[in-house]
Structure formats: C-alpha cells, structure tokens
Design a protein around this motif. Structure first.
Motif, PDB file in Angstrom:
ATOM      1  N   PRO A  37       0.816  -1.220   0.000  1.00  0.00           N
ATOM      2  CA  PRO A  37       0.000   0.000   0.000  1.00  0.00           C
ATOM      3  C   PRO A  37       0.850   1.271   0.000  1.00  0.00           C
ATOM      4  O   PRO A  37       1.965   1.283   0.522  1.00  0.00           O
ATOM      5  N   THR A  38       0.301   2.308  -0.581  1.00  0.00           N
ATOM      6  CA  THR A  38       0.963   3.602  -0.613  1.00  0.00           C
ATOM      7  C   THR A  38       0.815   4.286   0.739  1.00  0.00           C
ATOM      8  O   THR A  38      -0.281   4.349   1.296  1.00  0.00           O
ATOM      9  N   GLU A  39       1.915   4.775   1.256  1.00  0.00           N
ATOM     10  CA  GLU A  39       1.875   5.528   2.510  1.00  0.00           C
ATOM     11  C   GLU A  39       1.587   6.988   2.184  1.00  0.00           C
ATOM     12  O   GLU A  39       2.257   7.596   1.361  1.00  0.00           O
ATOM     13  N   ILE A  40       0.572   7.532   2.827  1.00  0.00           N
ATOM     14  CA  ILE A  40       0.188   8.930   2.627  1.00  0.00           C
ATOM     15  C   ILE A  40       0.336   9.651   3.963  1.00  0.00           C
ATOM     16  O   ILE A  40      -0.255   9.240   4.959  1.00  0.00           O
ATOM     17  N   ILE A  44      -6.605  12.305   4.152  1.00  0.00           N
ATOM     18  CA  ILE A  44      -7.061  12.157   2.772  1.00  0.00           C
ATOM     19  C   ILE A  44      -8.594  12.157   2.779  1.00  0.00           C
ATOM     20  O   ILE A  44      -9.220  11.857   3.792  1.00  0.00           O
ATOM     21  N   GLN A  48     -10.373   9.920  -2.127  1.00  0.00           N
ATOM     22  CA  GLN A  48      -8.989   9.477  -2.274  1.00  0.00           C
ATOM     23  C   GLN A  48      -8.788   8.094  -1.653  1.00  0.00           C
ATOM     24  O   GLN A  48      -8.097   7.240  -2.218  1.00  0.00           O
ATOM     25  N   LYS A  49      -9.393   7.875  -0.492  1.00  0.00           N
ATOM     26  CA  LYS A  49      -9.293   6.575   0.175  1.00  0.00           C
ATOM     27  C   LYS A  49      -9.869   5.470  -0.712  1.00  0.00           C
ATOM     28  O   LYS A  49      -9.267   4.404  -0.865  1.00  0.00           O
ATOM     29  N   LEU A  52      -7.472   4.871  -3.638  1.00  0.00           N
ATOM     30  CA  LEU A  52      -6.291   4.113  -3.203  1.00  0.00           C
ATOM     31  C   LEU A  52      -6.636   2.647  -2.972  1.00  0.00           C
ATOM     32  O   LEU A  52      -5.831   1.758  -3.279  1.00  0.00           O
ATOM     33  N   LEU A  55      -6.801   1.044  -6.331  1.00  0.00           N
ATOM     34  CA  LEU A  55      -5.440   0.903  -6.837  1.00  0.00           C
ATOM     35  C   LEU A  55      -4.755  -0.311  -6.215  1.00  0.00           C
ATOM     36  O   LEU A  55      -4.039  -1.057  -6.886  1.00  0.00           O
ATOM     37  N   HIS A  56      -5.017  -0.548  -4.931  1.00  0.00           N
ATOM     38  CA  HIS A  56      -4.396  -1.691  -4.274  1.00  0.00           C
ATOM     39  C   HIS A  56      -4.943  -3.009  -4.824  1.00  0.00           C
ATOM     40  O   HIS A  56      -4.201  -3.987  -4.936  1.00  0.00           O
ATOM     41  N   ARG A  59      -2.915  -3.904  -7.653  1.00  0.00           N
ATOM     42  CA  ARG A  59      -1.642  -4.515  -7.234  1.00  0.00           C
ATOM     43  C   ARG A  59      -1.835  -6.016  -7.028  1.00  0.00           C
ATOM     44  O   ARG A  59      -0.982  -6.814  -7.401  1.00  0.00           O
ATOM     45  N   SER A  78     -11.309  -2.997   4.921  1.00  0.00           N
ATOM     46  CA  SER A  78     -10.479  -2.941   3.712  1.00  0.00           C
ATOM     47  C   SER A  78      -9.637  -4.204   3.556  1.00  0.00           C
ATOM     48  O   SER A  78      -9.529  -4.752   2.450  1.00  0.00           O
TER      49      SER A  78
END
Length: 103
Positions: A37-40, A44, A48-49, A52, A55-56, A59, A78
């Motif tokens: 996962p992207t660290e933000i 957010i 955006q959540k 993301l 997007l995961h 992956r 999640s």
C-alpha cells in the motif's frame, strides 16, 4: 534467480506499516518484487481513500501471491475486502500462519 522474480503484494492495515516494511525487506532480499500500500502523510478524503483502495486491488491483480500482515487482531473492512478479492482471483496467500490456495 528465476527468469522473472515472484511478485508479492502485501496487504493489511496501515496501522501495521512498520511490520509491512520488515516483511517487504525480507521478501526483497529473497528475490521477490514487492507491491504494498501507498503511505500517505496527512489526511485524505473519502474519495482518495476509495481510489487508493481500488489501486491496491490492481496490485493484487499483478501479484503472483499475497501476504497479509496482521498482529492477530481483528481484520478491518479494507483488509477483508483485499483477502476476499485475492481469493476470488485465485491468488495464493498467507496471513497469521494460515494459507489459502496453492503455494
């Protein structure tokens, strides 16, 4: 090293990001390509959540297998969605010493 290294997607709550980093390092040293996962930093929006999270899932699509990082606590919404998605996609995975699919 194999022709194409194994691609592993790390899943789990961002509360365990330090644990994810340790797992990522170990997998990388073992010759795997690691997706996590992207660290933000900072807050957010819900939009955006959601983006993301989607997007995961992409992956997970790219991965050969999934590793769920957790300290044996309750899985959040999640993470449960990621596990269900990986299982439905036929991705083998491990978490808390339990495996699903073929390794």
């Amino acid at each position: 090293m194999p022709e194409r290294p194994e691609i592993v997607c790390i899943c789990g709550s961002m509360r365990f990001v330090e644990d994810m980093r340790v797992v990522s390092q170990g997998l990388s040293l073992a010759g795997c390509i690691v997706l996590m996962p992207t660290e933000i930093d900072g807050p957010i929006t819900e939009e955006q959540k959601t983006a993301l999270g989607e997007l995961h899932l992409r992956r997970i699509d790219l991965a050969d297998r999934v590793v769920v990082v957790n300290r044996g606590e309750h899985f959040g919404e999640s993470t449960l969605r990621e596990i269900a998605y990986a299982e439905a996609a036929g991705k083998p995975g491990t978490f808390v010493g339990v495996a699903w699919g073929s390794q």
